[in-house]
Scaffold this motif. Sequence first.
Motif, PDB file in Angstrom:
ATOM      1  N   ARG A   1       0.821  -1.212   0.000  1.00  0.00           N
ATOM      2  CA  ARG A   1       0.000   0.000   0.000  1.00  0.00           C
ATOM      3  C   ARG A   1       0.851   1.256   0.000  1.00  0.00           C
ATOM      4  O   ARG A   1       0.480   2.284  -0.551  1.00  0.00           O
ATOM      5  CB  ARG A   1      -0.912   0.012   1.225  1.00  0.00           C
ATOM      6  CG  ARG A   1      -1.990  -1.041   1.234  1.00  0.00           C
ATOM      7  CD  ARG A   1      -2.702  -1.042   2.563  1.00  0.00           C
ATOM      8  NE  ARG A   1      -1.779  -1.323   3.647  1.00  0.00           N
ATOM      9  CZ  ARG A   1      -2.064  -1.174   4.928  1.00  0.00           C
ATOM     10  NH1 ARG A   1      -3.245  -0.733   5.290  1.00  0.00           N
ATOM     11  NH2 ARG A   1      -1.172  -1.477   5.857  1.00  0.00           N
TER      12      ARG A   1
ATOM     13  N   SER B   1      -1.333   9.119  -5.875  1.00  0.00           N
ATOM     14  CA  SER B   1      -2.702   8.903  -5.409  1.00  0.00           C
ATOM     15  C   SER B   1      -3.393   7.824  -6.228  1.00  0.00           C
ATOM     16  O   SER B   1      -4.201   7.047  -5.702  1.00  0.00           O
ATOM     17  CB  SER B   1      -3.500  10.209  -5.477  1.00  0.00           C
ATOM     18  OG  SER B   1      -3.629  10.654  -6.817  1.00  0.00           O
ATOM     19  N   THR B   2      -3.100   7.747  -7.524  1.00  0.00           N
ATOM     20  CA  THR B   2      -3.680   6.691  -8.355  1.00  0.00           C
ATOM     21  C   THR B   2      -3.241   5.321  -7.856  1.00  0.00           C
ATOM     22  O   THR B   2      -4.053   4.404  -7.710  1.00  0.00           O
ATOM     23  CB  THR B   2      -3.259   6.868  -9.826  1.00  0.00           C
ATOM     24  OG1 THR B   2      -3.603   8.178 -10.267  1.00  0.00           O
ATOM     25  CG2 THR B   2      -3.928   5.836 -10.713  1.00  0.00           C
TER      26      THR B   2
ATOM     27  N   ASP C   1      -2.146   4.518  -4.885  1.00  0.00           N
ATOM     28  CA  ASP C   1      -2.754   4.275  -3.570  1.00  0.00           C
ATOM     29  C   ASP C   1      -4.177   3.743  -3.727  1.00  0.00           C
ATOM     30  O   ASP C   1      -4.575   2.762  -3.086  1.00  0.00           O
ATOM     31  CB  ASP C   1      -2.799   5.573  -2.754  1.00  0.00           C
ATOM     32  CG  ASP C   1      -1.449   5.954  -2.196  1.00  0.00           C
ATOM     33  OD1 ASP C   1      -0.565   5.073  -2.152  1.00  0.00           O
ATOM     34  OD2 ASP C   1      -1.276   7.114  -1.805  1.00  0.00           O
ATOM     35  N   THR C   2      -4.949   4.397  -4.579  1.00  0.00           N
ATOM     36  CA  THR C   2      -6.353   4.025  -4.743  1.00  0.00           C
ATOM     37  C   THR C   2      -6.488   2.649  -5.366  1.00  0.00           C
ATOM     38  O   THR C   2      -7.320   1.837  -4.939  1.00  0.00           O
ATOM     39  CB  THR C   2      -7.081   5.071  -5.607  1.00  0.00           C
ATOM     40  OG1 THR C   2      -6.928   6.366  -5.019  1.00  0.00           O
ATOM     41  CG2 THR C   2      -8.557   4.750  -5.720  1.00  0.00           C
TER      42      THR C   2
ATOM     43  N   ARG D   1      -5.754   0.036  -2.806  1.00  0.00           N
ATOM     44  CA  ARG D   1      -6.843  -0.028  -1.829  1.00  0.00           C
ATOM     45  C   ARG D   1      -8.046  -0.763  -2.423  1.00  0.00           C
ATOM     46  O   ARG D   1      -8.709  -1.543  -1.738  1.00  0.00           O
ATOM     47  CB  ARG D   1      -7.230   1.376  -1.385  1.00  0.00           C
ATOM     48  CG  ARG D   1      -8.177   1.399  -0.190  1.00  0.00           C
ATOM     49  CD  ARG D   1      -8.322   2.776   0.386  1.00  0.00           C
ATOM     50  NE  ARG D   1      -9.104   3.663  -0.457  1.00  0.00           N
ATOM     51  CZ  ARG D   1      -8.607   4.717  -1.099  1.00  0.00           C
ATOM     52  NH1 ARG D   1      -7.318   5.021  -0.997  1.00  0.00           N
ATOM     53  NH2 ARG D   1      -9.391   5.484  -1.839  1.00  0.00           N
ATOM     54  N   MET D   2      -8.325  -0.511  -3.690  1.00  0.00           N
ATOM     55  CA  MET D   2      -9.440  -1.198  -4.355  1.00  0.00           C
ATOM     56  C   MET D   2      -9.179  -2.701  -4.470  1.00  0.00           C
ATOM     57  O   MET D   2     -10.115  -3.504  -4.397  1.00  0.00           O
ATOM     58  CB  MET D   2      -9.675  -0.592  -5.741  1.00  0.00           C
ATOM     59  CG  MET D   2     -10.199   0.837  -5.714  1.00  0.00           C
ATOM     60  SD  MET D   2     -10.270   1.601  -7.366  1.00  0.00           S
ATOM     61  CE  MET D   2     -11.609   0.667  -8.120  1.00  0.00           C
TER      62      MET D   2
ATOM     63  N   LEU E   1     -13.741   3.609  -9.863  1.00  0.00           N
ATOM     64  CA  LEU E   1     -12.835   4.761  -9.900  1.00  0.00           C
ATOM     65  C   LEU E   1     -13.025   5.493 -11.220  1.00  0.00           C
ATOM     66  O   LEU E   1     -12.925   4.891 -12.291  1.00  0.00           O
ATOM     67  CB  LEU E   1     -11.380   4.307  -9.762  1.00  0.00           C
ATOM     68  CG  LEU E   1     -10.326   5.413  -9.803  1.00  0.00           C
ATOM     69  CD1 LEU E   1     -10.486   6.358  -8.611  1.00  0.00           C
ATOM     70  CD2 LEU E   1      -8.921   4.828  -9.844  1.00  0.00           C
TER      71      LEU E   1
ATOM     72  N   GLY F   1     -15.104   6.637  -6.456  1.00  0.00           N
ATOM     73  CA  GLY F   1     -13.959   7.488  -6.166  1.00  0.00           C
ATOM     74  C   GLY F   1     -13.541   8.250  -7.403  1.00  0.00           C
ATOM     75  O   GLY F   1     -13.812   7.824  -8.537  1.00  0.00           O
TER      76      GLY F   1
ATOM     77  N   ASP G   1     -10.283  10.326  -9.361  1.00  0.00           N
ATOM     78  CA  ASP G   1      -8.838  10.543  -9.449  1.00  0.00           C
ATOM     79  C   ASP G   1      -8.586  11.642 -10.475  1.00  0.00           C
ATOM     80  O   ASP G   1      -8.436  11.372 -11.668  1.00  0.00           O
ATOM     81  CB  ASP G   1      -8.134   9.247  -9.860  1.00  0.00           C
ATOM     82  CG  ASP G   1      -6.615   9.403  -9.880  1.00  0.00           C
ATOM     83  OD1 ASP G   1      -6.096  10.250  -9.133  1.00  0.00           O
ATOM     84  OD2 ASP G   1      -5.955   8.678 -10.652  1.00  0.00           O
TER      85      ASP G   1
END
Length: 641
Positions: free
Chosen positions: A374, A393-394, A396-397, A400-401, A410, A564, A566
Amino acid sequence: MTGPALTPAQAEALARGITGNRLAVAAVHDEIAARVSRDLPDFKTLALGIHQPVPAFAAVILAAASRDPPWHGTLLAELSALGMIDLPAAMAEAEAAGGSVQVLPQNADGSGIGVQEFAQAMSPALGMADLLAAFNLAARRLCLVRVADAQGAGTASQGTGFLIGPHTVLTCWHVVAPLIDPATDRLCDNAAARLSCRFETLGTGDGRLYPVPEDWLVAFSPARKAPGDAAPQATSPDGTFLDYCAIRLRGAPGRERGWYDLAQTGALDHSTDNFFVFQHPAAVPQRAGFAPGTVVDPGDPNHLRHRVWTAGGSSGGLCLDNRLRPIALHRAKVTARDALGRERTLHNLAVRLSAIHAARPDLGDPRLGDPQRRNDRLSRLADGSRAVVGRGSTQDTLRRMQLGPDPAILIVQGPKDSGKSFSTALLRDSVPIEARTIIELSAGELPAKAMDLARLILARAGVPADRIDTLLSAQGGLTTAAATVAGIFAVLKRELLDLARANPAQPRTLWLVIDELDVARLPGIGARMLLDQIYSDGELREALRVVLIGLTDTLVGVEARLVGFDPIPDPARIAAQELEDCLDGLSVAAGKAPAVGESRRHARLVLGAAEELARQGGGRSLLALLSGYLAHVYLKAVEEW
């Protein structure tokens, strides 16, 4: 002189240590020979007819050693200075080949130093290249560890730490002890907000601050309670009392700075060797101290006693041996009072990194406490084709997904040429291949009918054509009415869930990626109805994630909490820090260690060049030019440095 200073066997042993090519060695020889005497033959004459390099070098060395006085020492010293021979190692081999070796004449009479004396004299001395490299690595990997007080207005404790993994810092337990309940081994309330690590603090007001996540505590071993201390002894999870703590950071600074591998530590050599401590005494900018005389603590072989100057805040300092390898974690000074009550320092204590590694061999493992990476960051794609500037951030997301549907959908948005489509490449490298299947579609190829869209999705998921025909044959000839779409969706859903669960030992997450939604709109009839059912189905959501690139429409029937966003920044405005992080990551991944500030200077140069090319490039975007330069020029240059 009664005979040559070297035997042929010794000359050959020295010649085997030469790494320079024939032309380079010849140039060095001829330049020195011209200084010694005009009558000396040149390299070509001495090595005439000798085609192999080692015999040729041996002949030249033996000829220089046969002169009166011999001058082979000057030749070898010059080759050593130019990095063409490891002289101490070559001398040791020459001595093994037959008796004492005389090289490095100090005076005009040709007197020299034997190999044994030379090795002893040189062992405490350090090569400048090694010294500069070690100090540069320490400057990049060392950090100031600060624990704020409960009110956040002052400092409860402070110390030093250093990277032992991509996102893991090692420091002393007593530095962060105010944040750990000694009775339960759990973090106190608001512990994450009170802890920070600042790297590259080389002057006042500089350095880069890294906060920690809520679950920052990786592992620790407390210090033993001092005699007379009224506080209870802190419990030890692994039964050791080594006074260390491993801290997890947000992000992955180790990918940009490198780290020290606790499985590859140094060793304690004889007492004349220097012992280095890199530290933040009293929270001042980085300091490096060194002193000889380090020994194993007679009372505890897991500790070393050393004489390097330290102060409050040095705890957790990085200790290197005389070969500039990590060996210990500085932790404390030992004092005593004399008859007059005056306190004096007896010695300093450092805990051996080998002892910490023995207690926790997994301590620096990137997956420890973070199996899905992560906190990791990509600096380049796995195939080496592209560098990754920003997009943290991409990543990270997406990770997480992969762990769960948060979010389940997303939406990637951004201006033209912002690299939105690059999100699919990031997905491939951010999520392990064995844990995902990517179903990649383009908005321009989406059919209007639900049946055709279901066929396309299953085909891109890897389902054989004959099985697709079997699955959907019962739905043939039906209309695109809601009931018909529901039937098609039921078949599609069942097959997708079976694909995700085909291997119970390794379930897969399915990723439906639809690109170019800012170029072509979604179909408005049966296919659109099928997509709406895919987005909103709760059971399918557990196995399927959706990435919509460029979508500006509003999704129908989907809870807002499941979606979400992005936003990709303007490609004409590239953050210098993101570019610097990318260059750092490229260098470290290639096994190089950029100097402090080097990537910052390179970032300005690269960005300035790209901006100038963009002004002259006939409409090409800044990001496209920058990506091309990094992929085709900078990456190759880094690997050759």
